[in-house]
Design a protein around this motif. Structure first.
Motif: not given
Length: 61
Positions: A26-27, A29-30, A33-34
Motif C-alpha cells: 500500500a505504501w 502504491r501511495a 500515486n504521489l
C-alpha cells in the motif's frame, strides 16, 4: 529545548515508518500515486499538512 526537538524528530521518524512496516504494498502504491501528481497539488498537500501541524501545536501548548 533541544531535547524536545529531538523527541519530536524521533516521533516523526516513527510515524513515517509505520505504514511501510505494516503495509509495504500500500505504501508503494501511495508513493507511485504521489509521483503522478502535479507540483501544485503536492504543494497544497504540503501546505495543508504544515498548517494542520501548526494548528495542533497551537492548541496543545
Amino acid at each position: 529545548m533541544w531535547h524536545t526537538l529531538l523527541v519530536a524528530f524521533a516521533l516523526m521518524i516513527v510515524m513515517e515508518g509505520i505504514l511501510p512496516a505494516i503495509a509495504p504494498a500500500a505504501w508503494r502504491r501511495a508513493v507511485a500515486n504521489l509521483i503522478k501528481m502535479d507540483d501544485r497539488t503536492l504543494r497544497m498537500m504540503g501546505l495543508g499538512s504544515m498548517l494542520t501541524g501548526a494548528g495542533l501545536l497551537y492548541f496543545l501548548s
